[in-house]
Motif scaffolding. Sequence first.
Motif, PDB file in Angstrom:
ATOM      1  N   GLY A 100       1.012  -1.333  -0.027  1.00 42.37           N
ATOM      2  CA  GLY A 100      -0.018  -0.121  -0.185  1.00 42.37           C
ATOM      3  C   GLY A 100       0.996   1.157   0.095  1.00 42.37           C
ATOM      4  N   HIS A 101       0.455   2.274  -0.541  1.00 39.06           N
ATOM      5  CA  HIS A 101       1.285   3.539  -0.591  1.00 39.06           C
ATOM      6  C   HIS A 101       0.015   4.659  -0.431  1.00 39.06           C
ATOM      7  CE1 HIS A 101       0.137   3.900  -5.089  1.00 39.06           C
ATOM      8  NE2 HIS A 101       0.880   5.158  -4.800  1.00 39.06           N
ATOM      9  N   ALA A 102       0.574   5.829   0.079  1.00 42.85           N
ATOM     10  CA  ALA A 102      -0.187   7.285  -0.371  1.00 42.85           C
ATOM     11  C   ALA A 102       0.584   8.077  -1.272  1.00 42.85           C
ATOM     12  CB  ALA A 102      -0.310   7.841   1.131  1.00 42.85           C
ATOM     13  N   GLY A 103       0.058   9.007  -2.048  1.00 47.87           N
ATOM     14  CA  GLY A 103       0.892  10.075  -2.888  1.00 47.87           C
ATOM     15  C   GLY A 103       0.982   9.647  -4.000  1.00 47.87           C
ATOM     16  N   ARG A 104       2.061  10.280  -4.761  1.00 44.37           N
ATOM     17  CA  ARG A 104       2.392  10.028  -6.123  1.00 44.37           C
ATOM     18  C   ARG A 104       3.459   9.310  -6.352  1.00 44.37           C
ATOM     19  NH1 ARG A 104       4.596  14.040  -7.893  1.00 44.37           N
ATOM     20  NH2 ARG A 104       4.928  15.420  -6.033  1.00 44.37           N
ATOM     21  N   ALA A 105       3.470   7.823  -6.866  1.00 43.92           N
ATOM     22  CA  ALA A 105       4.417   7.104  -7.070  1.00 43.92           C
ATOM     23  C   ALA A 105       4.224   6.166  -8.331  1.00 43.92           C
ATOM     24  CB  ALA A 105       4.770   6.337  -5.944  1.00 43.92           C
ATOM     25  N   HIS A 110      11.028  -2.557 -17.861  1.00 46.00           N
ATOM     26  CA  HIS A 110      11.116  -2.946 -19.448  1.00 46.00           C
ATOM     27  C   HIS A 110      10.311  -1.586 -20.146  1.00 46.00           C
ATOM     28  CE1 HIS A 110      13.269  -6.334 -18.732  1.00 46.00           C
ATOM     29  NE2 HIS A 110      12.201  -7.110 -18.301  1.00 46.00           N
ATOM     30  N   GLY A 111      10.595  -0.514 -19.515  1.00 46.99           N
ATOM     31  CA  GLY A 111       9.793   0.725 -20.221  1.00 46.99           C
ATOM     32  C   GLY A 111       8.169   0.822 -20.187  1.00 46.99           C
ATOM     33  N   ARG A 112       7.650   0.047 -19.405  1.00 41.06           N
ATOM     34  CA  ARG A 112       6.083   0.052 -19.054  1.00 41.06           C
ATOM     35  C   ARG A 112       5.834   0.484 -17.692  1.00 41.06           C
ATOM     36  NH1 ARG A 112       2.484  -3.760 -16.988  1.00 41.06           N
ATOM     37  NH2 ARG A 112       3.953  -5.396 -16.624  1.00 41.06           N
ATOM     38  N   THR A 113       5.096   1.462 -17.568  1.00 39.38           N
ATOM     39  CA  THR A 113       4.753   2.075 -16.309  1.00 39.38           C
ATOM     40  C   THR A 113       3.516   1.441 -15.538  1.00 39.38           C
ATOM     41  OG1 THR A 113       5.870   4.146 -16.809  1.00 39.38           O
ATOM     42  CG2 THR A 113       4.256   4.277 -15.288  1.00 39.38           C
ATOM     43  N   MET A 114       3.639   1.232 -14.330  1.00 34.53           N
ATOM     44  CA  MET A 114       2.590   0.199 -13.592  1.00 34.53           C
ATOM     45  C   MET A 114       2.270   1.148 -12.375  1.00 34.53           C
ATOM     46  SD  MET A 114       4.269  -3.043 -12.429  1.00 34.53           S
ATOM     47  CE  MET A 114       5.213  -3.451 -13.956  1.00 34.53           C
ATOM     48  N   PRO A 115       1.122   0.535 -11.745  1.00 34.46           N
ATOM     49  CA  PRO A 115       0.977   1.243 -10.340  1.00 34.46           C
ATOM     50  C   PRO A 115       2.066   0.935  -9.414  1.00 34.46           C
ATOM     51  CG  PRO A 115      -1.111   0.249 -11.274  1.00 34.46           C
ATOM     52  CD  PRO A 115       0.090  -0.074 -12.192  1.00 34.46           C
ATOM     53  N   PHE A 116       2.050   1.735  -8.369  1.00 35.48           N
ATOM     54  CA  PHE A 116       3.306   1.429  -7.420  1.00 35.48           C
ATOM     55  C   PHE A 116       2.907   0.504  -6.608  1.00 35.48           C
ATOM     56  CE2 PHE A 116       5.798   2.607  -3.656  1.00 35.48           C
ATOM     57  CZ  PHE A 116       7.039   2.810  -4.225  1.00 35.48           C
ATOM     58  N   VAL A 126      14.792  -6.000 -11.881  1.00 30.82           N
ATOM     59  CA  VAL A 126      15.082  -4.768 -11.656  1.00 30.82           C
ATOM     60  C   VAL A 126      14.405  -3.595 -12.263  1.00 30.82           C
ATOM     61  CG1 VAL A 126      17.033  -3.019 -12.342  1.00 30.82           C
ATOM     62  CG2 VAL A 126      17.656  -5.397 -12.272  1.00 30.82           C
ATOM     63  N   LEU A 127      13.794  -3.114 -11.166  1.00 24.89           N
ATOM     64  CA  LEU A 127      12.521  -1.997 -11.390  1.00 24.89           C
ATOM     65  C   LEU A 127      12.916  -0.669 -11.162  1.00 24.89           C
ATOM     66  CD1 LEU A 127      11.212  -4.870 -11.391  1.00 24.89           C
ATOM     67  CD2 LEU A 127       9.021  -3.635 -11.228  1.00 24.89           C
ATOM     68  N   SER A 128      12.605   0.245 -11.908  1.00 28.73           N
ATOM     69  CA  SER A 128      13.098   1.677 -11.422  1.00 28.73           C
ATOM     70  C   SER A 128      11.556   2.051 -10.839  1.00 28.73           C
ATOM     71  CB  SER A 128      13.736   2.520 -12.412  1.00 28.73           C
ATOM     72  OG  SER A 128      12.709   2.764 -13.677  1.00 28.73           O
ATOM     73  N   ASN A 129      11.775   3.013  -9.859  1.00 28.88           N
ATOM     74  CA  ASN A 129      10.598   3.744  -9.382  1.00 28.88           C
ATOM     75  C   ASN A 129      10.928   5.124  -8.959  1.00 28.88           C
ATOM     76  OD1 ASN A 129      11.131   3.456  -6.238  1.00 28.88           O
ATOM     77  ND2 ASN A 129      11.529   1.347  -7.144  1.00 28.88           N
ATOM     78  N   LEU A 168       2.157  -7.022 -10.880  1.00 25.64           N
ATOM     79  CA  LEU A 168       0.865  -6.116 -10.431  1.00 25.64           C
ATOM     80  C   LEU A 168      -0.045  -7.252  -9.656  1.00 25.64           C
ATOM     81  CD1 LEU A 168      -0.723  -3.692 -10.577  1.00 25.64           C
ATOM     82  CD2 LEU A 168      -1.880  -4.578 -12.471  1.00 25.64           C
ATOM     83  N   LEU A 169      -0.468  -6.806  -8.391  1.00 24.30           N
ATOM     84  CA  LEU A 169      -1.424  -7.748  -7.766  1.00 24.30           C
ATOM     85  C   LEU A 169      -2.511  -6.980  -8.183  1.00 24.30           C
ATOM     86  CD1 LEU A 169       0.412  -8.290  -4.442  1.00 24.30           C
ATOM     87  CD2 LEU A 169      -0.094  -9.854  -5.979  1.00 24.30           C
TER      88      LEU A 169
END
Length: 361
Positions: A100-105, A110-116, A126-129, A168-169
């Motif tokens: 879980g998280h709050a705020g923007r993240a 592999h170049g694909r953006t997914m929910p934090f 290896v995932l950047s965030n 992704l869960l």
Amino acid sequence: MIENQPPVGNAPATSEAASEHDRPSSEPQFVYQGDDQTALQGILDSAFTPHATEVIGRKPLNARFKVVHQGKIQVYDLSYGTDVKILPVRPPAYYAIRIGHAGRAAITHHGRTMPFSPTIVSPGQVLSNTWGADAAARIMCVPRDLVDDAVRGELGDAPTSPVQFENLLDPRVPDIANWLRLATLFSTMIDSGVLDGPSLAAAHFEHLLVHTLLRTTQHELTDALAERRGTAGPAALRRAMAYCEDNAARPISVAQIAEAALVSTRTVHELFRTHLNSTPLAYLRRVRLAGAHADLVAIAEGNAAPRTVAYVAQRWGFPHTGRFSRAYREAYGRFPGETLRPRSTSPNDEGETDIPFPAPA
């Protein structure tokens, strides 16, 4: 400002400190709070995996890192107080679950953006965030050996490489939504202090989280696990059943069945009750009755040397012939002497082997 830093992750610790670390503790401890990026980096590298942190926001760093729970599973709260970008230098050797998280993240893979969150990063990935200044996250770290042990318990063998979960869960999937509720409950109980202090409760909860994670999420062993569950239940139960079947003619105890299944006597009782609505000894009796029935049919058909009912009963672990006869009649609807008589062609005898295994009592 570093406040009484406990041993975290791979950080070195004295033997006394290590002993404390091995005991589940759910009392929150602030490990770091402040703006020293070098100090924070060293702590986070030890808790997670070596990584590069780039401050990309205008606000100064105002980080907070808290150890929420330390058992076999670790739970941390983290925020940076400014916009940052994180890129691992070395892939993690554990499973990092952002529950879980709050705020923007956000996470990029592999170049694909997914929910934090909720997401899983498996060992070797290896995932950047990126974190916004308002972002705060709760992160659960699960050692690979816990997942390997869970796989071994389900399938009989540990995986040769780390299980790779889908990142992704998706809470729209009912089973995953249920697991997330379980993880949230664990998190809530941590926050409330219910799991504080030395207790087996936290360890049992950790075990439950890992096993249900394996069963409810997608990974390369999902189909194999589903197939096993649809047949004979957990691996420990299969081992117990196999031991009963292989040793039915010998005098064996529940303790020996449990030892063969690699579980405690209490657990083996629970396995038989949950999956078979039976007990270990009741299942063993069913196996013995089935073996005795097969012998009697073989003798009656002339496919085995002539033997008496008493001999067959003794061979299959029934020392009292009268009790054996009553148990046999309850299972097969006739006395063993009737089965032992030479087979005739009358309709009443044509179904002799219709029940190869007695129904549960």
